[in-house]
Design an enzyme around this catalytic site. Structure first.
Site, PDB file in Angstrom:
ATOM      1  N   HIS A  29       3.245  -7.557   1.741  1.00 55.49           N
ATOM      2  CA  HIS A  29       2.542  -8.460   2.655  1.00 55.49           C
ATOM      3  C   HIS A  29       1.483  -9.297   1.947  1.00 55.49           C
ATOM      4  CE1 HIS A  29      -0.067  -4.863   2.548  1.00 55.49           C
ATOM      5  NE2 HIS A  29      -1.065  -5.715   2.705  1.00 55.49           N
TER       6      HIS A  29
ATOM      7  N   GLU B 244      -2.108  -0.058   8.219  1.00 56.35           N
ATOM      8  CA  GLU B 244      -3.114  -0.983   8.750  1.00 56.35           C
ATOM      9  C   GLU B 244      -2.534  -1.873   9.835  1.00 56.35           C
ATOM     10  OE1 GLU B 244      -4.425  -3.184   5.328  1.00 56.35           O
ATOM     11  OE2 GLU B 244      -2.574  -4.327   5.170  1.00 56.35           O
TER      12      GLU B 244
ATOM     13  N   HIS C 137       0.843  -1.200   0.000  1.00 51.80           N
ATOM     14  CA  HIS C 137       0.000   0.000   0.000  1.00 51.80           C
ATOM     15  C   HIS C 137       0.880   1.252   0.000  1.00 51.80           C
ATOM     16  CE1 HIS C 137      -3.250  -2.695   0.808  1.00 51.80           C
ATOM     17  NE2 HIS C 137      -2.809  -3.003   2.014  1.00 51.80           N
TER      18      HIS C 137
ATOM     19  N   ARG D 178      -1.368  -4.671  -6.211  1.00 56.69           N
ATOM     20  CA  ARG D 178      -1.243  -6.132  -6.237  1.00 56.69           C
ATOM     21  C   ARG D 178      -0.008  -6.480  -7.057  1.00 56.69           C
ATOM     22  NH1 ARG D 178      -6.034  -7.289  -8.631  1.00 56.69           N
ATOM     23  NH2 ARG D 178      -7.182  -6.968  -6.706  1.00 56.69           N
TER      24      ARG D 178
END
Length: 320
Positions: free
Chosen positions: A178, A120, A103, A198
């Site tokens: 991740h 996050e 991200h 992605r």
């Protein structure tokens, strides 16, 4: 504003990697056998949560924030974010591995997508035997090494795989490569953003034989190639806040409720409770509201003094 804990209709998302645990474990009324996400509290455009109970039933969160920004968000959060709700809360059921992804940070996300970045954290609610996640690189890497391994389809060789169990907590700063592995149910707390780059999707295709879009180029300068220490350890003192993650975007605490706990807030921030085990009642001015495992509630900042009763494991989130 009439003050009470707000609970919202789940926004359920079908995912190629999803399963049925959101129904079997958390009681969600899933529409498909591959339901991967339940967005519990969201202000993402196009996916704005709607209140499911009480006087504000059927009201979208965005409308309530326009009407009562300070009462809901709190003075400090309102000053910082205006009428925007800055966080997104989800449950995820990974029947299969999620894609390997990254991200962007606030600066990059603003520049490219006019969005927040996506810092996050994950709280593991359930993990099958041997389940693992991917977080960061095993050793310091570089764009050149990363691209070489990606092209040779052996990227996994340079990534850090961690076995997980129930109760484990991971904090992922933007730029951390991740993936959530198969056999895990996670509660995710993040900035309000749906921007994901992605990188690798295990060469899988959907029922139409199509593979999902990759964002390899965009990910290159969004990535942190250093090693990162993502797992967080925390205390478990009953009836009190045990801080797990404290960052500029949110503070998340572990709150094991046993019996009764009186809570006093200062009105600077809203509070969110995610119930990951058990059931409890929220009591305020003689009124009582019942919640159970799988419920996520938003306590308006103006509701400062209340009590929690029952036996439950709660995650308590605010902006400090």
């Amino acid at each position: 504003m009439e003050l009470y804990p707000l609970i919202f209709e789940p926004i359920l998302k079908d995912r190629i990697w999803g399963g049925t645990k959101l129904q079997s474990d958390l009681g969600k009324n899933i529409p498909t056998q591959t339901t991967g996400e339940s967005w519990e509290l969201s202000a993402v455009p196009g996916d704005v949560s709607v209140v499911s109970e009480g006087v504000y039933e059927n009201k979208p969160l965005s409308e309530l924030l326009e009407q009562f920004p300070q009462e809901i968000l709190g003075q400090k959060v309102h000053e910082q974010f205006g009428t925007q709700f800055p966080l997104l809360f989800k449950f995820l059921d990974a029947r299969d591995d999620l894609s390997i992804q990254v991200h962007p940070n606030d600066e990059l996300a603003k520049q490219r997508h006019n969005s927040f970045g996506k810092t996050e954290m994950w709280y593991v609610m359930q993990a099958d035997e041997g389940a693992r996640i991917i977080v960061g690189f095993k050793q310091k890497s570089s764009p050149e090494e990363y691209v070489e391994h990606l092209n040779n389809k052996n990227l996994i060789e340079i990534l850090n795989e961690v076995k997980v169990k129930k109760g484990d907590v991971f904090f992922l700063e933007t730029g951390t490569i991740h993936a959530i592995g198969a056999g895990i149910v996670i509660a995710e707390i993040q900035q309000t953003s749906d921007i994901t780059y992605r990188i690798y999707d295990w060469d899988r295709v959907d029922v139409q034989g199509k593979s999902r879009e990759l964002h390899v180029e965009q990910a290159l300068d969004a990535m942190n190639y250093d090693t990162t220490d993502t797992q967080k350890h925390y205390t478990k003192t009953e009836n009190s806040t045990n801080v797990m993650v404290n960052c500029p975007y949110f503070t998340t605490s572990y709150f094991p409720l046993k019996g009764e706990a009186n809570v006093n807030k200062n009105g600077s921030s809203f509070t969110v409770y995610i119930c990951t085990e058990g059931e409890y009642t929220f009591e305020d001015n003689g009124k009582s509201y019942s919640f159970k495992k799988g419920d996520t509630i938003l306590v308006p900042a103006a509701l400062k003094d209340f009590s929690l009763k029952g036996e439950a494991t709660l995650l308590e989130i605010c902006i400090s």
